[in-house]
Design a protein around this motif. Structure first.
Motif, PDB file in Angstrom:
ATOM      1  N   ALA A   7      63.144 -25.732 113.277  1.00 35.56           N
ATOM      2  CA  ALA A   7      62.258 -26.895 113.184  1.00 35.56           C
ATOM      3  C   ALA A   7      61.142 -26.847 114.208  1.00 35.56           C
ATOM      4  N   GLN A   8      61.454 -26.366 115.428  1.00 41.42           N
ATOM      5  CA  GLN A   8      60.462 -26.337 116.492  1.00 41.42           C
ATOM      6  C   GLN A   8      60.563 -25.012 117.233  1.00 41.42           C
ATOM      7  N   PHE A   9      59.431 -24.574 117.783  1.00 40.05           N
ATOM      8  CA  PHE A   9      59.418 -23.292 118.485  1.00 40.05           C
ATOM      9  C   PHE A   9      60.279 -23.331 119.757  1.00 40.05           C
ATOM     10  N   ARG A  10      60.501 -24.493 120.320  1.00 41.82           N
ATOM     11  CA  ARG A  10      61.298 -24.563 121.539  1.00 41.82           C
ATOM     12  C   ARG A  10      62.764 -24.220 121.283  1.00 41.82           C
ATOM     13  N   PHE A  11      63.168 -24.242 120.015  1.00 44.89           N
ATOM     14  CA  PHE A  11      64.535 -23.847 119.682  1.00 44.89           C
ATOM     15  C   PHE A  11      64.706 -22.322 119.666  1.00 44.89           C
ATOM     16  N   LEU A  12      63.594 -21.609 119.658  1.00 44.75           N
ATOM     17  CA  LEU A  12      63.666 -20.155 119.527  1.00 44.75           C
ATOM     18  C   LEU A  12      64.239 -19.490 120.780  1.00 44.75           C
ATOM     19  N   LYS A  13      63.893 -20.029 121.945  1.00 43.86           N
ATOM     20  CA  LYS A  13      64.358 -19.403 123.193  1.00 43.86           C
ATOM     21  C   LYS A  13      65.871 -19.461 123.344  1.00 43.86           C
ATOM     22  N   PRO A  14      66.505 -20.620 123.217  1.00 43.99           N
ATOM     23  CA  PRO A  14      67.977 -20.607 123.313  1.00 43.99           C
ATOM     24  C   PRO A  14      68.643 -19.848 122.172  1.00 43.99           C
ATOM     25  N   LEU A  15      67.990 -19.810 120.990  1.00 42.62           N
ATOM     26  CA  LEU A  15      68.555 -19.076 119.874  1.00 42.62           C
ATOM     27  C   LEU A  15      68.645 -17.585 120.193  1.00 42.62           C
ATOM     28  N   LEU A  16      67.607 -17.056 120.835  1.00 46.45           N
ATOM     29  CA  LEU A  16      67.586 -15.630 121.169  1.00 46.45           C
ATOM     30  C   LEU A  16      68.314 -15.335 122.467  1.00 46.45           C
ATOM     31  N   PHE A  17      67.950 -16.045 123.533  1.00 46.31           N
ATOM     32  CA  PHE A  17      68.457 -15.711 124.858  1.00 46.31           C
ATOM     33  C   PHE A  17      69.935 -16.066 125.031  1.00 46.31           C
ATOM     34  N   SER A  18      70.366 -17.165 124.445  1.00 41.34           N
ATOM     35  CA  SER A  18      71.749 -17.581 124.624  1.00 41.34           C
ATOM     36  C   SER A  18      72.630 -17.073 123.484  1.00 41.34           C
TER      37      SER A  18
ATOM     38  N   PRO B  38      91.094 -10.171 120.460  1.00 43.35           N
ATOM     39  CA  PRO B  38      89.754  -9.871 119.944  1.00 43.35           C
ATOM     40  C   PRO B  38      89.100 -11.071 119.272  1.00 43.35           C
ATOM     41  N   PHE B  39      89.907 -11.906 118.628  1.00 45.42           N
ATOM     42  CA  PHE B  39      89.376 -13.122 118.007  1.00 45.42           C
ATOM     43  C   PHE B  39      88.764 -14.040 119.072  1.00 45.42           C
ATOM     44  N   THR B  40      89.487 -14.240 120.175  1.00 40.80           N
ATOM     45  CA  THR B  40      88.959 -15.105 121.234  1.00 40.80           C
ATOM     46  C   THR B  40      87.727 -14.489 121.890  1.00 40.80           C
ATOM     47  N   MET B  41      87.721 -13.163 122.060  1.00 41.27           N
ATOM     48  CA  MET B  41      86.540 -12.516 122.639  1.00 41.27           C
ATOM     49  C   MET B  41      85.330 -12.670 121.731  1.00 41.27           C
ATOM     50  N   GLY B  42      85.550 -12.555 120.442  1.00 40.55           N
ATOM     51  CA  GLY B  42      84.446 -12.623 119.505  1.00 40.55           C
ATOM     52  C   GLY B  42      83.870 -14.011 119.321  1.00 40.55           C
ATOM     53  N   PHE B  43      84.653 -15.051 119.643  1.00 42.60           N
ATOM     54  CA  PHE B  43      84.186 -16.415 119.411  1.00 42.60           C
ATOM     55  C   PHE B  43      83.926 -17.210 120.688  1.00 42.60           C
ATOM     56  N   PHE B  44      84.662 -16.935 121.750  1.00 43.38           N
ATOM     57  CA  PHE B  44      84.612 -17.829 122.904  1.00 43.38           C
ATOM     58  C   PHE B  44      84.156 -17.166 124.200  1.00 43.38           C
ATOM     59  N   ASP B  45      84.052 -15.852 124.239  1.00 43.82           N
ATOM     60  CA  ASP B  45      83.766 -15.176 125.504  1.00 43.82           C
ATOM     61  C   ASP B  45      82.328 -15.420 125.948  1.00 43.82           C
ATOM     62  N   VAL B  46      82.167 -15.753 127.231  1.00 44.00           N
ATOM     63  CA  VAL B  46      80.842 -15.995 127.817  1.00 44.00           C
ATOM     64  C   VAL B  46      80.764 -15.194 129.117  1.00 44.00           C
ATOM     65  N   ASP B  47      79.868 -14.218 129.167  1.00 48.35           N
ATOM     66  CA  ASP B  47      79.776 -13.388 130.368  1.00 48.35           C
ATOM     67  C   ASP B  47      78.833 -13.981 131.409  1.00 48.35           C
ATOM     68  N   ILE B  48      77.735 -14.578 130.956  1.00 46.57           N
ATOM     69  CA  ILE B  48      76.739 -15.155 131.870  1.00 46.57           C
ATOM     70  C   ILE B  48      76.320 -16.519 131.330  1.00 46.57           C
ATOM     71  N   ARG B  49      76.216 -17.481 132.194  1.00 46.64           N
ATOM     72  CA  ARG B  49      75.852 -18.835 131.764  1.00 46.64           C
ATOM     73  C   ARG B  49      74.411 -18.889 131.271  1.00 46.64           C
ATOM     74  N   ASP B  50      74.144 -19.875 130.424  1.00 46.39           N
ATOM     75  CA  ASP B  50      72.809 -20.011 129.839  1.00 46.39           C
ATOM     76  C   ASP B  50      71.733 -20.209 130.907  1.00 46.39           C
ATOM     77  N   ALA B  51      72.064 -20.949 131.959  1.00 46.77           N
ATOM     78  CA  ALA B  51      71.065 -21.219 133.001  1.00 46.77           C
ATOM     79  C   ALA B  51      70.609 -19.932 133.684  1.00 46.77           C
ATOM     80  N   THR B  52      71.545 -19.002 133.887  1.00 44.68           N
ATOM     81  CA  THR B  52      71.191 -17.735 134.525  1.00 44.68           C
ATOM     82  C   THR B  52      70.345 -16.881 133.597  1.00 44.68           C
TER      83      THR B  52
END
Length: 295
Positions: free
Chosen positions: A16-27, A85-99
């Protein structure tokens, strides 16, 4: 306008808006690439180990085609190792979005194929072969000694006890590897770890207790196997600890001599250094720019 709505209706996806593109790609984009790569490499790893262990046994058996595992237990190998592997594929987070937002260069992990490439696959294959050697020959050398396999009632272990011990040691070692790959722990991961262990033990016991008409050769094998003190020492403690030590050693050498962009980003994030880092993207302390670590 009307043209924009028609374009959206005919597109595969739209934002809907270009500001959604950054979290879509980076996060989401970066994180999903890393999750998928980790699960793929791990899946190949554990199946390479399974194949090479069977190869070593057939060499000892004179290429006779003797079955090493119970067929039902053997078919459940990937099932017993499927929850982590299921939990790694769905829930694993290596680096927080803020970083990641503070260091946009971290997005280059997918652009440069840092996690899923030929080099990483070759290294994983070599490590899997080394792990399979440890799993099979550590168990064999222990069970080959008579004082470790005799029961108080005078019976001794056979090929089914040997195969069950190797199989449990292999599943425990691969579960240990998956545990070391998990970046973010939560209740779901803990439940999956315990669930995998419970599924393995309960299924082996179930197959060992089924009617002799179902599987005559494997009847009662689990009770003989679980009654051996050497089984618990080797299959549950010694072999998984050895395989995990190999993995930790390789990982430590990688971090010490060949760190990449993701490794530096995780260190900054995990040690809370993102807030102290300059906004120009350099590492804390006025050091190297993250972009300089790109190959």
């Amino acid at each position: 306008g009307k043209e924009g709505r028609q374009a959206v209706n005919n597109s595969d996806f739209a934002i809907a808006q270009f500001r959604f593109l950054k979290p879509l790609l980076f996060s989401h984009g970066r994180r999903n690439y890393r999750r998928m790569s980790k699960v793929i490499v791990y899946s190949f790893f554990k199946n390479i180990v399974l194949t090479f262990v069977l190869f070593y046994f057939q060499a000892d058996a004179g290429w006779s085609g003797t079955s090493f595992y119970n067929s039902w237990v053997y078919s459940g190998y990937n099932f017993f190792l499927g929850l982590l592997p299921f939990t790694m594929g769905f829930f694993d987070v290596d680096i927080r979005d803020a970083t990641v937002d503070k260091f946009p260069r971290l997005y280059a992990a997918g652009l440069r194929r840092m996690d899923l490439n030929v080099v990483n696959t070759v290294y994983a294959t070599a490590e899997a072969i080394a792990a399979s050697l440890l799993i099979y020959y550590v168990v064999r050398e222990n069970l080959a000694r008579p004082r470790f396999v005799w029961h108080p009632h005078g019976k001794t272990a056979d090929v089914w006890v040997f195969g069950t011990t190797v199989f449990v040691a292999m599943v425990a070692s691969m579960a240990g590897r998956a545990i070391l790959l998990v970046e973010s722990w939560n209740g779901v991961v803990a439940v999956c770890v315990l669930g995998q262990a419970a599924m393995l033990v309960s299924f082996v016991l179930f197959m060992s207790q089924t009617s002799v008409d179902v599987d005559y050769d494997y009847f009662g094998v689990a009770y003989h196997t679980f009654g051996l003190g050497s089984f618990w020492l080797v299959a549950v403690a010694l072999v998984p600890a050895t395989v995990c030590t190999l993995q930790l050693l390789i990982h430590a050498l990688h971090l010490e001599f060949f760190p990449n962009l993701n490794d530096v980003g995780k260190e900054i994030d995990h040690f809370g250094l993102a807030g102290a880092a300059p906004k120009d993207g350099t590492t804390p302390g006025g050091g190297q720019h993250l972009g300089d670590l790109l190959p």
